[in-house]
Each structure stands twice: as structure tokens, then as C-alpha cells.
Design a protein around this motif. Structure first.
Motif, short mmCIF file in Angstrom:
data_model
loop_
_atom_site.label_atom_id
_atom_site.label_comp_id
_atom_site.label_asym_id
_atom_site.label_seq_id
_atom_site.Cartn_x
_atom_site.Cartn_y
_atom_site.Cartn_z
N ALA A 1 -93.76 -52.53 49.89
CA ALA A 1 -93.15 -53.84 50.11
C ALA A 1 -94.17 -54.93 49.77
CB ALA A 1 -92.69 -53.99 51.55
N LYS A 2 -93.69 -56.01 49.22
CA LYS A 2 -94.55 -57.13 48.81
C LYS A 2 -94.29 -58.35 49.67
CE LYS A 2 -96.06 -54.84 45.23
NZ LYS A 2 -97.02 -53.86 45.55
N LYS A 3 -95.37 -58.99 50.09
CA LYS A 3 -95.28 -60.25 50.83
C LYS A 3 -94.93 -61.36 49.83
CE LYS A 3 -98.08 -63.49 53.44
NZ LYS A 3 -99.45 -63.81 53.87
N LEU A 4 -93.93 -62.15 50.16
CA LEU A 4 -93.52 -63.26 49.31
C LEU A 4 -94.20 -64.53 49.80
CD1 LEU A 4 -89.70 -62.50 48.96
CD2 LEU A 4 -91.57 -61.83 47.44
N SER A 5 -95.42 -64.74 49.38
CA SER A 5 -96.21 -65.86 49.90
C SER A 5 -95.72 -67.22 49.43
CB SER A 5 -97.68 -65.67 49.54
OG SER A 5 -97.83 -65.59 48.14
N GLU A 6 -94.91 -67.24 48.38
CA GLU A 6 -94.43 -68.53 47.89
C GLU A 6 -93.21 -69.06 48.65
OE1 GLU A 6 -92.50 -65.31 45.35
OE2 GLU A 6 -94.47 -65.64 46.22
N TRP A 7 -92.70 -68.28 49.59
CA TRP A 7 -91.53 -68.68 50.36
C TRP A 7 -91.93 -68.96 51.80
CZ3 TRP A 7 -86.94 -69.57 48.08
CH2 TRP A 7 -86.74 -69.05 46.80
N HIS A 8 -91.28 -69.95 52.41
CA HIS A 8 -91.46 -70.26 53.83
C HIS A 8 -90.09 -70.19 54.49
CE1 HIS A 8 -95.59 -71.67 53.42
NE2 HIS A 8 -95.19 -72.17 52.26
N VAL A 9 -90.04 -69.61 55.66
CA VAL A 9 -88.78 -69.49 56.40
C VAL A 9 -88.57 -70.77 57.20
CG1 VAL A 9 -87.56 -68.21 58.19
CG2 VAL A 9 -89.02 -66.99 56.56
N TYR A 10 -87.39 -71.33 57.12
CA TYR A 10 -86.99 -72.49 57.92
C TYR A 10 -85.83 -72.09 58.79
CZ TYR A 10 -89.99 -75.59 55.31
OH TYR A 10 -91.08 -76.21 54.78
N ARG A 11 -85.73 -72.75 59.95
CA ARG A 11 -84.66 -72.42 60.87
C ARG A 11 -84.19 -73.67 61.58
NH1 ARG A 11 -86.32 -67.96 64.78
NH2 ARG A 11 -85.81 -66.73 62.97
N LEU A 12 -82.89 -73.82 61.67
CA LEU A 12 -82.26 -74.82 62.53
C LEU A 12 -81.59 -74.06 63.67
CD1 LEU A 12 -80.41 -77.36 60.20
CD2 LEU A 12 -82.21 -77.88 61.84
N SER A 13 -81.82 -74.48 64.89
CA SER A 13 -81.15 -73.87 66.03
C SER A 13 -81.06 -74.89 67.14
CB SER A 13 -81.90 -72.61 66.49
OG SER A 13 -83.20 -72.93 66.91
N GLY A 14 -80.34 -74.54 68.18
CA GLY A 14 -80.26 -75.38 69.36
C GLY A 14 -79.81 -76.80 69.06
N ASP A 15 -80.50 -77.77 69.65
CA ASP A 15 -80.14 -79.17 69.52
C ASP A 15 -80.19 -79.65 68.08
OD1 ASP A 15 -79.76 -79.29 72.26
OD2 ASP A 15 -81.72 -80.19 72.67
N ALA A 16 -81.19 -79.21 67.30
CA ALA A 16 -81.31 -79.65 65.91
C ALA A 16 -80.10 -79.17 65.09
CB ALA A 16 -82.60 -79.14 65.29
N LEU A 17 -79.65 -77.95 65.33
CA LEU A 17 -78.48 -77.43 64.65
C LEU A 17 -77.24 -78.24 65.02
CD1 LEU A 17 -77.03 -75.29 62.91
CD2 LEU A 17 -76.93 -73.86 64.96
N GLN A 18 -77.08 -78.47 66.32
CA GLN A 18 -75.93 -79.24 66.80
C GLN A 18 -75.94 -80.67 66.21
OE1 GLN A 18 -73.36 -78.05 68.62
NE2 GLN A 18 -74.34 -76.05 68.51
N ALA A 19 -77.11 -81.29 66.17
CA ALA A 19 -77.22 -82.66 65.66
C ALA A 19 -76.84 -82.73 64.20
CB ALA A 19 -78.62 -83.19 65.89
N LEU A 20 -77.33 -81.81 63.38
CA LEU A 20 -76.99 -81.83 61.96
C LEU A 20 -75.51 -81.58 61.76
CD1 LEU A 20 -77.87 -82.18 59.04
CD2 LEU A 20 -78.41 -79.72 59.01
N ALA A 21 -74.94 -80.66 62.51
CA ALA A 21 -73.51 -80.36 62.40
C ALA A 21 -72.67 -81.58 62.79
CB ALA A 21 -73.16 -79.16 63.27
N ARG A 22 -73.12 -82.28 63.79
CA ARG A 22 -72.39 -83.43 64.29
C ARG A 22 -72.57 -84.66 63.41
NH1 ARG A 22 -74.72 -83.29 68.84
NH2 ARG A 22 -76.41 -84.66 68.28
N ASP A 23 -73.82 -84.91 62.98
CA ASP A 23 -74.14 -86.16 62.31
C ASP A 23 -74.14 -86.07 60.79
OD1 ASP A 23 -74.52 -87.10 64.88
OD2 ASP A 23 -76.70 -86.75 64.82
N GLY A 24 -74.17 -84.83 60.28
CA GLY A 24 -74.24 -84.51 58.87
C GLY A 24 -74.01 -85.61 57.96
#
Length: 167
Positions: free
Chosen positions: A144-167
């Protein structure tokens, strides 16, 4: 800490509804290993619905030794627009500590690789915590190879709700 078990043949089976309690137990053990027990809100009903409900969202494999569930892999399909094909994304892989080093993790990964090939998938991917040196070394030993050029991003909780609501 559980007593070490005699290592006999490992069975890897597709999870069934009868495995839900073992899956949740193993999820909690994984969370403990990753120091994330405070984040586990899943219960048996949620796991059952996600894996076996009217519209399943994921699948799981169970690793057994002497009929005892000692590991699991939970996965789902993703899609590569560049490849124009589905892939398999491994959300979680876990083997109980007293059973590590006996090929169970490799057997789970090999079964998932075989499923990816059978299903015509273009790739098989997963993430690993940056501090988990034993797992990183294990994955790299398999090619398996590490993909160093990629970064994982995550929206959850309040930030997810805010984007869904305010989009």
C-alpha cells in the motif's frame, strides 16, 4: 486483558444480522485503541440499519477464531470519476490485540482486495491515523502507498448543519 488464544484457522465471513452485537463490540474496542471512545454514539440498532436495513450503506466482514469474532472490516463503495469505476473504501479494520500477528488483518484485507477485483473496482483505499506506526508499517509491507499529496477534510456536527442550512 483477554488471555491469548490458540491460533487455529481463521474464518472470514460476510457479516449477518446475527453479528451486529459483535460488530458494535469490536467498534468500541477499536475506538478504545484509537483513544476515541468519547466519539462512539453508534448502537446496535444503528449498525443493523446501516448494514442490513432497507437501504444498506455499508458492508462488513467478520474474522473468527474458534467461532469467536476477533476482528472486522467495515467498507462501502465509493466512485472514481477519473477511472469511471467504483472502488472499495475501508472505513474500519480491527483485530483484537490478543489475535494480532497471526495473519487475521491480512486475511481481511485480502478478502476485500478479492471483492474489489470481483466487483471490477478500480481501487481499494483507506485512511490511517498518523500516529499508528504498527498499522502504517503493516499496510506498507503489503504494498500500500501513502498518498501524501492528499489531505482528508471533514464536516460534521455544527459545521455540517450550518453549511446545510446556510449553503
Amino acid at each position: 486483558m483477554p488471555e491469548p488464544v490458540a491460533m487455529t484457522a481463521t474464518r472470514i465471513d460476510a457479516a449477518t444480522p446475527a453479528d451486529v452485537s459483535d460488530i458494535l463490540r469490536l467498534i468500541k474496542a477499536l475506538a478504545d485503541y484509537e483513544r476515541l471512545t468519547h466519539e462512539v454514539v453508534a448502537n446496535e440498532s444503528m449498525i443493523h440499519e446501516a448494514l442490513f436495513g432497507a437501504a444498506p450503506k455499508a458492508e462488513a466482514l467478520i474474522a473468527r477464531r474458534d467461532a469467536q469474532a476477533v476482528g472486522f472490516a467495515l467498507y462501502f463503495h465509493n466512485f472514481s470519476t477519473f477511472l469511471g469505476r467504483a472502488g472499495i473504501y475501508l472505513e474500519d479494520l480491527f483485530v483484537e490485540s490478543h489475535c494480532r500477528g497471526h495473519g487475521i488483518g491480512k486475511a481481511l484485507l485480502a478478502r476485500l482486495a478479492a471483492l474489489a477485483v470481483e466487483r471490477g473496482c478500480g481501487r481499494f483505499e483507506w485512511s490511517v491515523l498518523d500516529w499508528n506506526a504498527p498499522s502504517i508499517a503493516f499496510y506498507e509491507s503489503l504494498g500500500a502507498k501513502k498518498l501524501s499529496e492528499w489531505h482528508v477534510y471533514r464536516l460534521s456536527g455544527d459545521a455540517l448543519q450550518a453549511l446545510a442550512r446556510d449553503g
